[in-house]
Design a protein around this motif. Structure first.
Motif, PDB file in Angstrom:
ATOM      1  N   MET A   1      11.126   3.011  15.479  1.00  0.00           N
ATOM      2  CA  MET A   1      11.273   3.948  14.359  1.00  0.00           C
ATOM      3  C   MET A   1       9.935   4.174  13.655  1.00  0.00           C
ATOM      4  O   MET A   1       9.563   5.321  13.355  1.00  0.00           O
ATOM      5  N   PHE A   2       9.183   3.093  13.412  1.00  0.00           N
ATOM      6  CA  PHE A   2       7.902   3.232  12.708  1.00  0.00           C
ATOM      7  C   PHE A   2       6.869   3.957  13.569  1.00  0.00           C
ATOM      8  O   PHE A   2       6.077   4.760  13.055  1.00  0.00           O
ATOM      9  N   PHE A   3       6.848   3.692  14.880  1.00  0.00           N
ATOM     10  CA  PHE A   3       5.922   4.412  15.750  1.00  0.00           C
ATOM     11  C   PHE A   3       6.258   5.904  15.760  1.00  0.00           C
ATOM     12  O   PHE A   3       5.355   6.748  15.757  1.00  0.00           O
ATOM     13  N   GLU A   4       7.554   6.230  15.776  1.00  0.00           N
ATOM     14  CA  GLU A   4       7.954   7.644  15.756  1.00  0.00           C
ATOM     15  C   GLU A   4       7.547   8.295  14.432  1.00  0.00           C
ATOM     16  O   GLU A   4       7.095   9.453  14.407  1.00  0.00           O
ATOM     17  N   GLN A   5       7.684   7.564  13.316  1.00  0.00           N
ATOM     18  CA  GLN A   5       7.226   8.098  12.032  1.00  0.00           C
ATOM     19  C   GLN A   5       5.715   8.314  12.034  1.00  0.00           C
ATOM     20  O   GLN A   5       5.216   9.315  11.511  1.00  0.00           O
ATOM     21  N   ALA A   6       4.987   7.364  12.629  1.00  0.00           N
ATOM     22  CA  ALA A   6       3.534   7.508  12.718  1.00  0.00           C
ATOM     23  C   ALA A   6       3.160   8.754  13.500  1.00  0.00           C
ATOM     24  O   ALA A   6       2.216   9.472  13.132  1.00  0.00           O
ATOM     25  N   CYS A   7       3.886   9.009  14.557  1.00  0.00           N
ATOM     26  CA  CYS A   7       3.612  10.196  15.379  1.00  0.00           C
ATOM     27  C   CYS A   7       3.812  11.470  14.554  1.00  0.00           C
ATOM     28  O   CYS A   7       3.010  12.403  14.621  1.00  0.00           O
ATOM     29  N   ARG A   8       4.865  11.499  13.752  1.00  0.00           N
ATOM     30  CA  ARG A   8       5.133  12.675  12.926  1.00  0.00           C
ATOM     31  C   ARG A   8       4.107  12.841  11.810  1.00  0.00           C
ATOM     32  O   ARG A   8       3.779  13.968  11.410  1.00  0.00           O
ATOM     33  N   LEU A   9       3.615  11.727  11.268  1.00  0.00           N
ATOM     34  CA  LEU A   9       2.680  11.780  10.141  1.00  0.00           C
ATOM     35  C   LEU A   9       1.226  11.994  10.563  1.00  0.00           C
ATOM     36  O   LEU A   9       0.385  12.334   9.737  1.00  0.00           O
ATOM     37  N   SER A  10       0.924  11.778  11.833  1.00  0.00           N
ATOM     38  CA  SER A  10      -0.464  11.855  12.287  1.00  0.00           C
ATOM     39  C   SER A  10      -0.905  13.301  12.514  1.00  0.00           C
ATOM     40  O   SER A  10      -0.082  14.193  12.746  1.00  0.00           O
ATOM     41  N   GLU A  11      -2.186  13.497  12.460  1.00  0.00           N
ATOM     42  CA  GLU A  11      -2.749  14.812  12.755  1.00  0.00           C
ATOM     43  C   GLU A  11      -2.613  15.097  14.244  1.00  0.00           C
ATOM     44  O   GLU A  11      -2.822  14.223  15.089  1.00  0.00           O
ATOM     45  N   HIS A  12      -2.252  16.327  14.574  1.00  0.00           N
ATOM     46  CA  HIS A  12      -2.027  16.697  15.972  1.00  0.00           C
ATOM     47  C   HIS A  12      -3.292  16.450  16.798  1.00  0.00           C
ATOM     48  O   HIS A  12      -4.380  16.889  16.445  1.00  0.00           O
ATOM     49  N   GLY A  13      -3.139  15.700  17.893  1.00  0.00           N
ATOM     50  CA  GLY A  13      -4.264  15.432  18.784  1.00  0.00           C
ATOM     51  C   GLY A  13      -5.171  14.314  18.332  1.00  0.00           C
ATOM     52  O   GLY A  13      -6.213  14.070  18.956  1.00  0.00           O
ATOM     53  N   SER A  14      -4.807  13.615  17.269  1.00  0.00           N
ATOM     54  CA  SER A  14      -5.661  12.553  16.737  1.00  0.00           C
ATOM     55  C   SER A  14      -5.482  11.253  17.500  1.00  0.00           C
ATOM     56  O   SER A  14      -4.513  11.059  18.248  1.00  0.00           O
ATOM     57  N   ALA A  15      -6.422  10.332  17.278  1.00  0.00           N
ATOM     58  CA  ALA A  15      -6.305   9.005  17.879  1.00  0.00           C
ATOM     59  C   ALA A  15      -5.063   8.284  17.384  1.00  0.00           C
ATOM     60  O   ALA A  15      -4.420   7.537  18.137  1.00  0.00           O
ATOM     61  N   GLU A  16      -4.689   8.496  16.126  1.00  0.00           N
ATOM     62  CA  GLU A  16      -3.481   7.864  15.594  1.00  0.00           C
ATOM     63  C   GLU A  16      -2.235   8.369  16.302  1.00  0.00           C
ATOM     64  O   GLU A  16      -1.295   7.608  16.559  1.00  0.00           O
TER      65      GLU A  16
ATOM     66  N   GLU B   1       0.826  -1.210   0.000  1.00  0.00           N
ATOM     67  CA  GLU B   1       0.000   0.000   0.000  1.00  0.00           C
ATOM     68  C   GLU B   1       0.858   1.257   0.000  1.00  0.00           C
ATOM     69  O   GLU B   1       0.503   2.265  -0.629  1.00  0.00           O
ATOM     70  N   ILE B   2       1.996   1.220   0.687  1.00  0.00           N
ATOM     71  CA  ILE B   2       2.891   2.380   0.669  1.00  0.00           C
ATOM     72  C   ILE B   2       3.395   2.628  -0.750  1.00  0.00           C
ATOM     73  O   ILE B   2       3.470   3.782  -1.210  1.00  0.00           O
ATOM     74  N   ASN B   3       3.729   1.571  -1.462  1.00  0.00           N
ATOM     75  CA  ASN B   3       4.192   1.720  -2.845  1.00  0.00           C
ATOM     76  C   ASN B   3       3.109   2.317  -3.737  1.00  0.00           C
ATOM     77  O   ASN B   3       3.403   3.019  -4.713  1.00  0.00           O
ATOM     78  N   GLU B   4       1.851   2.044  -3.406  1.00  0.00           N
ATOM     79  CA  GLU B   4       0.738   2.535  -4.220  1.00  0.00           C
ATOM     80  C   GLU B   4       0.342   3.960  -3.884  1.00  0.00           C
ATOM     81  O   GLU B   4       0.049   4.768  -4.778  1.00  0.00           O
ATOM     82  N   SER B   5       0.327   4.288  -2.579  1.00  0.00           N
ATOM     83  CA  SER B   5      -0.242   5.582  -2.172  1.00  0.00           C
ATOM     84  C   SER B   5       0.634   6.407  -1.244  1.00  0.00           C
ATOM     85  O   SER B   5       0.257   7.509  -0.865  1.00  0.00           O
ATOM     86  N   GLY B   6       1.795   5.866  -0.863  1.00  0.00           N
ATOM     87  CA  GLY B   6       2.678   6.609   0.021  1.00  0.00           C
ATOM     88  C   GLY B   6       2.401   6.330   1.481  1.00  0.00           C
ATOM     89  O   GLY B   6       1.367   5.755   1.850  1.00  0.00           O
ATOM     90  N   PRO B   7       3.301   6.725   2.374  1.00  0.00           N
ATOM     91  CA  PRO B   7       3.163   6.435   3.802  1.00  0.00           C
ATOM     92  C   PRO B   7       2.128   7.324   4.475  1.00  0.00           C
ATOM     93  O   PRO B   7       1.869   8.443   4.043  1.00  0.00           O
ATOM     94  N   ASN B   8       1.513   6.805   5.518  1.00  0.00           N
ATOM     95  CA  ASN B   8       0.652   7.603   6.382  1.00  0.00           C
ATOM     96  C   ASN B   8       0.704   7.000   7.779  1.00  0.00           C
ATOM     97  O   ASN B   8       1.301   5.932   7.996  1.00  0.00           O
ATOM     98  N   ALA B   9       0.088   7.662   8.735  1.00  0.00           N
ATOM     99  CA  ALA B   9       0.181   7.220  10.128  1.00  0.00           C
ATOM    100  C   ALA B   9      -0.418   5.836  10.317  1.00  0.00           C
ATOM    101  O   ALA B   9       0.129   5.002  11.046  1.00  0.00           O
ATOM    102  N   ARG B  10      -1.559   5.573   9.680  1.00  0.00           N
ATOM    103  CA  ARG B  10      -2.204   4.262   9.811  1.00  0.00           C
ATOM    104  C   ARG B  10      -1.261   3.147   9.401  1.00  0.00           C
ATOM    105  O   ARG B  10      -1.115   2.131  10.115  1.00  0.00           O
ATOM    106  N   LEU B  11      -0.589   3.316   8.255  1.00  0.00           N
ATOM    107  CA  LEU B  11       0.305   2.279   7.757  1.00  0.00           C
ATOM    108  C   LEU B  11       1.550   2.133   8.627  1.00  0.00           C
ATOM    109  O   LEU B  11       2.055   1.025   8.850  1.00  0.00           O
TER     110      LEU B  11
END
Length: 488
Positions: A228-243, A199-209
């Motif tokens: 490392m992946f959890f830290e990336q998720a934190c950076r990619l997620s919307e501020h204050g979101s459940a993600e 999915e990352i190859n198709e649409s790029g990274p996001n917090a969910r992935l």
């Protein structure tokens, strides 16, 4: 406005493979409340055919396209009901919840609303409790509703496009299988990692992935990349979101494996609490970290805030009895501060609020034992469920523990030894049995009891603390009583 009351057609939908026993469990729990059952089968058709006949289910054979979202959308095309209840193999709903859910569908549903149900998973090894999450499991059969994502698929985007609201309702789905099969967990984690990569190859990274990938590599015991992946998720997620909150939880668990991780965990918790100031799990976590560092009063304040004001986010997996854990930790910290009456009051108030809490009742029993209150301890024990494991052995352990709390070691030993030999592995039994043996000078037997406890609860630090306190130095007998503490 009063909603129209009528018998709306309800369809249960399950994406299945070859989990025949689990599917039967699930269908047994809902067969009386649904009007249609659709099984989207991505596995062996023969394995599912007998179930379909037994439950009059419609089986849709479907080739696996490496996407759970695509599979669920394929199932939607075969639904004829007005409302859809999504289930996974092994999930069940209690009869009273099932009946109420059926009544809710008939009388209360809103055609422009999707409903969140609680999904509870059994306690996993090493965890302090079972976990639960709110997930959209009930929604109208609307042509615009579609799942997005190959893994951790969700309906959020399509619901927003349809102008639908989301509302939580008090119905519980119980997952009846604990994820203890390591080979199965590894296989699932490897599968999820491949789906994420695709999915990352198709649409790029996001917090969910990133969260999904972090969880997968964590199961594969790669804690460094999980962090490392959890830290990336934190950076990619919307501020204050459940993600973002879920990513913070993940960072904290990934740091558990690092010998120098405690200070980083405290700092991470502080950062997270600036964004989620009343999150009960973060407050309990930082309380535990601070207690480990010796900051007892700060820890007590954290537990107190969690107990009095703590909140949970239904969109993330969270410990379902976190309020009870906060009360338990607050009582322990308050007792450690020498405020024994306050600790007792906290426990009794919490148990009054949660009268079915086994955790709190066991702690109240411990409290009565510690103060030598035999009758009160036995009265509380009698309020445990009738199917509580080895209840008679627990009763014997309580009698012995009360005697041990009064330093009547010789009289205490037969009761505690009987409970121990009957395979009672209650912390109360193990704590006081080891303490009694140490006080009687039987250090090898005391060590064996503590090692048994440690093997059973490897993440519990109390056996190690007691080993150090009771079995070192020349003052074993004088230490035996003073080192006993309230159970967590």
């Amino acid at each position: 406005m009063t909603k129209e009351a009528r018998n709306r057609k309800l369809t249960a939908v399950i994406v299945v493979n070859e989990e025949t026993d689990l599917i039967r469990e699930t269908l047994n729990s809902v067969r009386q409340i649904v009007d249609e059952i659709v099984l989207l089968n991505t596995g062996n058709t023969d394995a599912i055919s007998s179930i379909a006949k037994e439950y009059q289910a419609r089986v849709v054979a479907h080739s696996w396209q490496e996407s759970f979202g695509e599979a669920r959308n394929a199932a939607l095309a075969h639904v004829t009901g007005e409302w859809i209840l999504w289930l996974d193999p092994g999930e069940t709903i209690q009869a009273d919840h099932a009946a109420t859910l059926r009544e809710f569908v008939n009388t209360q549903v809103d055609i422009m609303t999707a409903y969140v149900l609680l999904v509870r998973a059994p306690q996993a090894p090493g965890n302090i409790g079972s976990e639960q999450i709110g997930q959209i499991r009930l929604h109208p059969n609307h042509p615009g509703i579609r799942f997005e994502g190959r893994v951790r698929e969700n309906l959020n985007q399509s619901l927003a496009e349809c102008g639908m609201s989301i509302e939580a309702v008090p119905f519980l789905l119980q997952r009846n299988i604990a994820e203890t099969d390591q080979a199965w967990k590894v296989s699932r984690a490897s599968r999820d990692a491949k789906l994420v990569e695709r999915e990352i190859n198709e649409s790029g990274p996001n917090a969910r992935l990133m969260i999904c990938m972090a969880e997968a590599v964590q199961t594969l015991n790669d804690q460094a990349n999980a962090l490392m992946f959890f830290e990336q998720a934190c950076r990619l997620s919307e501020h204050g979101s459940a993600e973002m909150l879920e990513a913070f939880y993940g960072i904290l668990t990934a740091l558990d494996s690092r010998p120098d991780g405690l200070d980083t965990q405290i700092q991470t918790c502080m950062t997270a609490l600036e964004i989620f100031p009343l999150d009960a799990q973060l407050l309990c976590a930082i309380g535990g970290y601070l207690r480990t560092k010796g900051h007892q009063e700060l820890a007590r304040r954290s537990f107190e805030t969690a107990y009095k004001h703590g909140q949970i986010n239904l969109e993330t997996w969270h410990i379902d009895d976190i309020d009870e854990i906060a009360a338990s930790c607050l009582a322990i910290s308050t007792h450690a501060a020498g405020k024994h009456e306050d600790a007792e009051r906290i426990l009794l108030e919490a148990l009054s609020d949660c009268p079915h809490s086994i955790r709190l009742r066991r702690q109240v029993i411990d409290m009565h034992v510690k103060h030598g209150r035999r009758n009160e301890a036995l009265d509380e024990l009698d309020l445990l469920p009738a199917d509580y494991p080895k209840l008679d052995s627990f009763r014997s352990a309580v009698r012995g523990a009360v005697l041990a709390s009064q330093q009547n070691w010789v009289a205490a030993r037969p009761y505690l030894e009987t409970a121990y030999r009957q395979d009672s592995r209650e912390p109360l039994c193990l704590r006081w049995y080891a303490t009694t043996l140490a006080a009687l000078g039987e250090t090898d037997a005391a060590r064996d009891a503590l090692l048994t406890w440690k093997k059973r609860e490897p993440h519990n630090g109390e056996p190690d603390d007691l080993m150090q306190a009771l079995l070192t130095g020349p003052t074993i007998r004088s230490k035996a009583k003073s080192e006993s503490v309230l159970a967590s």
